[in-house]
Design an enzyme around this catalytic site. Structure first.
Site, PDB file in Angstrom:
ATOM      1  N   ARG A 115      31.998   1.329  51.560  1.00 20.50           N
ATOM      2  CA  ARG A 115      32.491  -0.033  51.349  1.00 20.50           C
ATOM      3  C   ARG A 115      33.934  -0.188  51.821  1.00 20.50           C
ATOM      4  O   ARG A 115      34.482  -1.278  51.724  1.00 20.50           O
ATOM      5  CB  ARG A 115      32.443  -0.346  49.855  1.00 20.50           C
ATOM      6  CG  ARG A 115      31.212  -1.148  49.421  1.00 20.50           C
ATOM      7  CD  ARG A 115      31.215  -1.162  47.916  1.00 20.50           C
ATOM      8  NE  ARG A 115      30.627  -2.309  47.333  1.00 20.50           N
ATOM      9  CZ  ARG A 115      29.422  -2.352  46.777  1.00 20.50           C
ATOM     10  NH1 ARG A 115      28.638  -1.304  46.817  1.00 20.50           N
ATOM     11  NH2 ARG A 115      28.991  -3.433  46.192  1.00 20.50           N
TER      12      ARG A 115
ATOM     13  N   LYS B 195      20.257  -5.776  50.189  1.00 24.16           N
ATOM     14  CA  LYS B 195      20.292  -4.348  50.560  1.00 24.16           C
ATOM     15  C   LYS B 195      19.393  -3.525  49.634  1.00 24.16           C
ATOM     16  O   LYS B 195      18.640  -2.684  50.084  1.00 24.16           O
ATOM     17  CB  LYS B 195      21.725  -3.781  50.473  1.00 24.16           C
ATOM     18  CG  LYS B 195      22.743  -4.485  51.330  1.00 24.16           C
ATOM     19  CD  LYS B 195      24.104  -3.799  51.253  1.00 24.16           C
ATOM     20  CE  LYS B 195      24.741  -3.794  49.877  1.00 24.16           C
ATOM     21  NZ  LYS B 195      25.069  -5.116  49.329  1.00 24.16           N
TER      22      LYS B 195
ATOM     23  N   ARG C 244      33.782 -10.267  43.647  1.00 26.06           N
ATOM     24  CA  ARG C 244      33.066  -9.265  44.448  1.00 26.06           C
ATOM     25  C   ARG C 244      32.951  -9.711  45.907  1.00 26.06           C
ATOM     26  O   ARG C 244      33.080  -8.904  46.827  1.00 26.06           O
ATOM     27  CB  ARG C 244      31.675  -9.018  43.853  1.00 26.06           C
ATOM     28  CG  ARG C 244      31.724  -8.179  42.575  1.00 26.06           C
ATOM     29  CD  ARG C 244      30.476  -8.362  41.732  1.00 26.06           C
ATOM     30  NE  ARG C 244      29.277  -7.867  42.342  1.00 26.06           N
ATOM     31  CZ  ARG C 244      28.042  -8.288  42.006  1.00 26.06           C
ATOM     32  NH1 ARG C 244      27.879  -9.206  41.064  1.00 26.06           N
ATOM     33  NH2 ARG C 244      26.993  -7.776  42.601  1.00 26.06           N
TER      34      ARG C 244
ATOM     35  N   ARG D 262      22.719  -8.265  35.215  1.00 23.37           N
ATOM     36  CA  ARG D 262      23.866  -7.372  35.357  1.00 23.37           C
ATOM     37  C   ARG D 262      25.129  -8.041  34.832  1.00 23.37           C
ATOM     38  O   ARG D 262      25.325  -9.228  35.022  1.00 23.37           O
ATOM     39  CB  ARG D 262      24.050  -6.998  36.836  1.00 23.37           C
ATOM     40  CG  ARG D 262      23.183  -5.830  37.242  1.00 23.37           C
ATOM     41  CD  ARG D 262      23.232  -5.558  38.707  1.00 23.37           C
ATOM     42  NE  ARG D 262      24.564  -5.563  39.303  1.00 23.37           N
ATOM     43  CZ  ARG D 262      24.805  -5.196  40.566  1.00 23.37           C
ATOM     44  NH1 ARG D 262      23.805  -4.800  41.331  1.00 23.37           N
ATOM     45  NH2 ARG D 262      26.020  -5.217  41.058  1.00 23.37           N
TER      46      ARG D 262
ATOM     47  N   ARG E 201      19.845 -13.907  39.294  1.00 19.60           N
ATOM     48  CA  ARG E 201      19.146 -12.628  39.485  1.00 19.60           C
ATOM     49  C   ARG E 201      18.925 -11.883  38.175  1.00 19.60           C
ATOM     50  O   ARG E 201      19.788 -11.862  37.309  1.00 19.60           O
ATOM     51  CB  ARG E 201      20.007 -11.795  40.432  1.00 19.60           C
ATOM     52  CG  ARG E 201      19.530 -10.404  40.690  1.00 19.60           C
ATOM     53  CD  ARG E 201      20.243  -9.836  41.872  1.00 19.60           C
ATOM     54  NE  ARG E 201      21.475  -9.137  41.526  1.00 19.60           N
ATOM     55  CZ  ARG E 201      22.123  -8.337  42.371  1.00 19.60           C
ATOM     56  NH1 ARG E 201      21.678  -8.163  43.594  1.00 19.60           N
ATOM     57  NH2 ARG E 201      23.227  -7.740  41.998  1.00 19.60           N
TER      58      ARG E 201
HETATM   59  P1  AMP Z   1      26.441  -2.753  43.761  1.00 23.32           P
HETATM   60  O1  AMP Z   1      25.363  -2.360  42.808  1.00 23.32           O
HETATM   61  O2  AMP Z   1      26.311  -2.098  45.087  1.00 23.32           O
HETATM   62  O3  AMP Z   1      26.579  -4.256  43.873  1.00 23.32           O
HETATM   63  O4  AMP Z   1      27.821  -2.215  43.147  1.00 23.32           O
HETATM   64  C1  AMP Z   1      28.268  -2.655  41.895  1.00 23.32           C
HETATM   65  C2  AMP Z   1      29.709  -2.256  41.701  1.00 23.32           C
HETATM   66  O5  AMP Z   1      29.823  -0.827  41.727  1.00 23.32           O
HETATM   67  C3  AMP Z   1      30.690  -2.740  42.761  1.00 23.32           C
HETATM   68  O6  AMP Z   1      31.139  -4.068  42.540  1.00 23.32           O
HETATM   69  C4  AMP Z   1      31.815  -1.713  42.626  1.00 23.32           C
HETATM   70  O7  AMP Z   1      32.603  -1.973  41.482  1.00 23.32           O
HETATM   71  C5  AMP Z   1      31.018  -0.423  42.357  1.00 23.32           C
HETATM   72  N1  AMP Z   1      30.664   0.255  43.618  1.00 23.32           N
HETATM   73  C6  AMP Z   1      29.440   0.472  44.111  1.00 23.32           C
HETATM   74  N2  AMP Z   1      29.485   1.124  45.271  1.00 23.32           N
HETATM   75  C7  AMP Z   1      30.801   1.314  45.541  1.00 23.32           C
HETATM   76  C8  AMP Z   1      31.509   1.908  46.616  1.00 23.32           C
HETATM   77  N3  AMP Z   1      30.875   2.432  47.681  1.00 23.32           N
HETATM   78  N4  AMP Z   1      32.856   1.926  46.545  1.00 23.32           N
HETATM   79  C9  AMP Z   1      33.517   1.435  45.482  1.00 23.32           C
HETATM   80  N5  AMP Z   1      32.915   0.845  44.444  1.00 23.32           N
HETATM   81  C10 AMP Z   1      31.552   0.779  44.465  1.00 23.32           C
END
Ligand code: AMP
Length: 213
Positions: A88, A13, A171, A160, A127
């Site tokens: 989400r 994404k 996750r 990360r 990654r």
């Molecule tokens: P991402 O970078 O999109 O993989 O997000 C990393 C982490 O941020 C996720 O595992 C959640 O802990 C938090 N996070 C990101 N976007 C959301 C969302 N829309 N709702 C809740 N937690 C989020």
């Protein structure tokens, strides 16, 4: 162009959102990036989010909905935006619809990236991300020319904190339980477009462009 990019962690994404941003000039809005920035800056929000993020859990809906509400009224979102990692949960999707409705706006398309769990694990464990421009690399399939350094901007690469096997599994589990119901939610609304997210980044991007333009 108001887009939602849906798909599990590691589905691509972020990469596709970045490419869409470069081609169409609409901002990429990643709740994950906003939260990581808050952690880096040591804000109260960052402190609250950090524990949950490191455990692979979702941050509370009201927090991320608040972030999105503030972000989409900014000047650069007037002609659209690309949501990457939001919504989400069904609750987040409903709050987004409500917010957009109040602005007389709606989502044009939801692109759902499908990738096998095996491939997601492979992608996420290898990654690394650039601390400067956010470019992504992979230890095996897309290594940087110089170890630990971004090919595009020369800044340091980092892994990360949540890209470790244990947190990745959590996750993916959270995605399955909390986020996959969104497919049905958007399918019913008629704007879900499913795409195979494995293969060359450029080929996937061509397909995404056809879907959204
Ligand atoms: P991402 O970078 O999109 O993989 O997000 C990393 C982490 O941020 C996720 O595992 C959640 O802990 C938090 N996070 C990101 N976007 C959301 C969302 N829309 N709702 C809740 N937690 C989020």
């Amino acid at each position: 162009m108001r887009l939602i990019l849906l798909g599990p962690p590691g589905a691509g994404k972020g990469t596709q959102a970045k490419m869409l941003n470069e081609k169409f000039g609409r901002p990429q809005i990643s709740t994950g990036n906003i939260l990581r920035k808050s952690i880096q800056e040591g804000t109260e929000l960052g402190c609250r989010a950090k524990v949950l993020m490191n455990e692979g859990k979702l941050v509370q809906d009201d927090i991320v909905v608040g972030l999105i509400r503030e972000r989409i009224i900014e000047e650069d979102c007037q002609n659209g935006f690309i949501l990457d990692g939001f919504p989400r949960t069904i609750n987040q999707a409903e709050k987004l619809a409500e917010t957009l409705n109040n602005m007389n706006l709606s989502i044009d398309a939801v692109v759902d990236f499908e990738v096998s769990t095996e491939e997601l694990l492979h992608r996420l464990t290898g990654r690394s991300t650039c601390s400067g421009c956010g470019a992504m690399f992979h230890i095996a399939s897309c290594p940087p020319l110089k170890k630990g350094i971004c090919d595009s901007c020369g800044k340091a690469l980092y892994q990360r904190e949540d890209d470790n096997r244990e947190t990745i599994k959590k996750r993916l589990e959270v995605y399955e339980n909390e986020t996959t119901p969104l497919r049905e939610y958007y399918r019913k609304q008629g704007n879900l477009k499913t795409i195979q997210g494995s293969g060359s980044v450029e080929k996937i991007f061509s397909k995404v462009c056809l879907m959204v333009s």
